[in-house]
Design a protein around this motif. Structure first.
Motif, PDB file in Angstrom:
ATOM      1  N   TYR A   1     -14.144   3.858   9.674  1.00 38.85           N
ATOM      2  CA  TYR A   1     -13.008   3.157   9.104  1.00 38.85           C
ATOM      3  C   TYR A   1     -12.244   4.077   8.171  1.00 38.85           C
ATOM      4  N   ARG A   2     -10.931   3.910   8.172  1.00 37.10           N
ATOM      5  CA  ARG A   2     -10.066   4.750   7.347  1.00 37.10           C
ATOM      6  C   ARG A   2      -9.472   3.904   6.216  1.00 37.10           C
ATOM      7  N   PHE A   3      -9.524   4.423   4.987  1.00 39.20           N
ATOM      8  CA  PHE A   3      -8.909   3.741   3.851  1.00 39.20           C
ATOM      9  C   PHE A   3      -7.389   3.797   3.979  1.00 39.20           C
TER      10      PHE A   3
ATOM     11  N   ILE B   1     -13.654  -3.520  -0.825  1.00 38.35           N
ATOM     12  CA  ILE B   1     -13.390  -2.280  -0.094  1.00 38.35           C
ATOM     13  C   ILE B   1     -12.752  -2.662   1.227  1.00 38.35           C
TER      14      ILE B   1
ATOM     15  N   PRO C   1      -5.414   7.529   2.828  1.00 38.04           N
ATOM     16  CA  PRO C   1      -6.659   8.268   2.572  1.00 38.04           C
ATOM     17  C   PRO C   1      -6.424   9.663   2.009  1.00 38.04           C
TER      18      PRO C   1
ATOM     19  N   GLY D   1     -10.878  -1.142   4.869  1.00 40.39           N
ATOM     20  CA  GLY D   1     -10.588  -0.011   5.730  1.00 40.39           C
ATOM     21  C   GLY D   1     -10.086  -0.496   7.072  1.00 40.39           C
TER      22      GLY D   1
ATOM     23  N   GLU E   1       0.827  -1.214   0.000  1.00 44.02           N
ATOM     24  CA  GLU E   1       0.000   0.000   0.000  1.00 44.02           C
ATOM     25  C   GLU E   1       0.859   1.261   0.000  1.00 44.02           C
TER      26      GLU E   1
END
Length: 530
Positions: A238-240, A217, A243, A219, A120
């Motif tokens: 929830y945080r991606f 999806i 972000p 998070g 990521e």
């Protein structure tokens, strides 16, 4: 599907005799490894992780000592081996499994601590295609999934907090409990699912596939909440990964915990204010229930706030204030005179923060900057049984994009007012009408079932607060299906209208505008917001 084998029940308590550790994030690694070694746990590791443990003076086996095979193919093949996965998947109390482990010299592995290649963050750094692919972990997810499946006997950790729970359990009871191992397994599968979601999403982007056959999806839990939109609803935030700048990245300097509605409304406020670049001058948006009560620019941030507040001071009570530049003490003093739930800004100076400390319940958030309104991305909306996905609304207009359709062309001042009003209308729930003049909203009509009512309500609000609509611009985020909405706006005092156009009755609407001496432009762009 495979039938469930007749295994004996998994024991509650499992002692840790051997741990396999392979991590890219080495935060707290040496301390944890030392704690395990002091408890008599045999440590097995790979590559850089093994070196870090060994350099700390701790005994640690290289994975090749277990498998009899060296690490190969630039590290791609090192843990994908029956000795490793047999040690993870073997059901210790199942005679057939035990016999196989004994026959092939497979030793049990009781603890796995693996965090994955940083795919990521590698993608977020702008790495090229080949580098991104090389940072797709294969052995790590395989070990995590094997250990998680066999959680009856194996504790699996994917981050330092997980490992700390295991260490605490070992210190307290000398063993891990089945309940703990089950919780860890659930987290492990969630982690590998999120990892795969990031990879599949990246591939879809590389291929330009806006609607892949399957979409995941992922998070990370940022906050649990006392309740959701209403007190009887449960909620969490929830945080991606990586972000977009905004509520998810904001630092809360003070105030009560954010609620579900606070986060929803603050996001709406910050996305709106991001339309106004700081270099173009100070701007302020005040939001209530995800709709703007007032938006304005000013010579100073304080003036921008005062002008935004003037549009609807009643609705601003208990609202959200979003600012496009650093909060200063003069502005903070004005904001704190009105009950406000949240203030969000790119930054705040020390004097402003000191003033906020006197109102300990008011939430002050700083983000470090504004998001790029043209940054690509997608938005999600849940529906019963599924979810909708669409690209982010990045519509932006310049004077050259406007098509004059009336006999009278707008003045330069009217063009500026129309573009300002249309920018705000993009963030108002449909049907939306916005009256504006000189960088200030004068009336906002939101969420009505017909456009005439939106135009009428916006005019009534302006009148309620003594704001004169004479010479204002009127923005409609979608076309006028009939002339009645435009006539309502003209009767209220507006002299320029901006709308997408495209109605079968456009000629009727244009004729009504000409009859009243209005200037009207079509954008060709609709900005519905439901």
């Amino acid at each position: 599907m495979p039938a469930a084998p007749d295994f004996p029940p998994a024991p509650d308590k499992i002692q840790i005799r051997r741990a396999l550790i392979s991590v890219s994030d080495k935060t707290g690694l040496v301390e944890a490894a030392r704690t395990l070694a002091d408890m008599g746990v045999e440590l097995v590791s790979t590559g850089g992780t093994r070196k870090a443990i060994a350099d700390a003076g701790l005994a640690v086996k290289d994975i090749s000592e277990l498998t009899g095979f060296p690490e190969m193919m630039d590290g791609r093949v090192k843990t994908l081996h029956p000795i490793v996965h047999g040690g993870l998947l073997g059901v210790r109390d199942a005679p057939e499994h035990k016999a196989a482990m004994d026959a092939h010299g497979i030793g049990a592995i009781d603890l796995v601590y693996v965090n994955l290649y940083p795919f990521e963050s590698t993608v977020a750094s702008g790495a090229d295609y080949e580098t991104a692919v090389e940072n797709i972990d294969i052995g790590g997810p395989a070990m995590i999934r094997s250990a998680a499946k066999n959680h009856g006997y194996v504790a699996v950790c994917t981050e330092p907090a997980d490992l700390q729970e295991v260490l605490d359990a070992l210190k307290a009871a000398g063993a891990t409990s089945f309940e703990l191992r089950k919780r860890l397994a659930a987290r492990a599968y969630a982690r590998t699912a999120a990892y795969d979601a990031a990879i599949s999403g990246w591939f879809a982007a590389q291929l330009g596939d806006d609607a892949p056959r399957r979409m995941s999806i992922a998070g990370e839990l940022a906050q649990t909440m006392r309740y959701g939109e209403n007190p009887h609803q449960k909620a969490a935030f929830y945080r991606f990964p990586n972000p977009r700048t905004g509520v998810a990245t904001a630092r809360q300097l003070q105030g009560k915990e954010l609620s579900y509605n606070n986060i929803n409304d603050t996001d709406a406020a910050f996305e709106l204010i991001a339309e106004f670049a700081p270099e173009a001058g100070p701007a302020c948006a005040i939001i209530k229930h995800a709709n703007p009560c007032g938006v304005a620019t000013g010579a100073s941030l304080k003036e921008a706030y005062e002008r935004a507040l003037a549009c609807d001071p009643t609705s601003a009570f208990g609202g959200i204030v979003a600012l496009n530049s650093k909060l200063d003490a003069a502005t903070a003093e004005q904001v704190l005179e009105v009950f406000t739930e949240v203030v969000i800004a790119p930054d705040a100076d020390e004097d402003a923060v000191a003033l906020f400390r006197k109102k300990k319940n008011v939430r002050l958030l700083v983000t470090g900057g504004l998001p790029d309104p043209l940054q690509p991305g997608v938005t999600f909306k849940s529906v019963s049984g599924g979810f909708l996905v669409q690209s982010r609304d990045d519509a932006r207009l310049a004077p050259a994009d406007l098509k004059v359709v009336t006999k009278r062309a707008p003045t330069d001042a009217e063009v500026r007012d129309m573009l300002f009003a249309f920018t705000v209308a993009k963030h108002v729930k449909s049907n939306a009408i916005v009256y504006a003049k000189a960088g200030q909203t004068l009336g906002v009509g939101a969420g009505q079932m017909n456009r005439k009512d939106s135009a009428r309500i916006a005019a009534l609000r302006a009148a309620d607060f003594g704001l004169d609509l004479t010479g204002s611009a009127c923005a409609s985020e979608a076309f006028f299906p009939f002339a009645d909405g435009l006539i309502q706006a003209a009767d209220a005092g507006c002299t320029a209208v901006i709308q997408p156009g495209g109605s079968v009755r456009d000629e009727e609407v244009i004729a009504a505008a000409d009859e009243r001496g209005l200037a009207m432009v079509f954008t060709g762009v609709r900005v519905f917001r439901h």
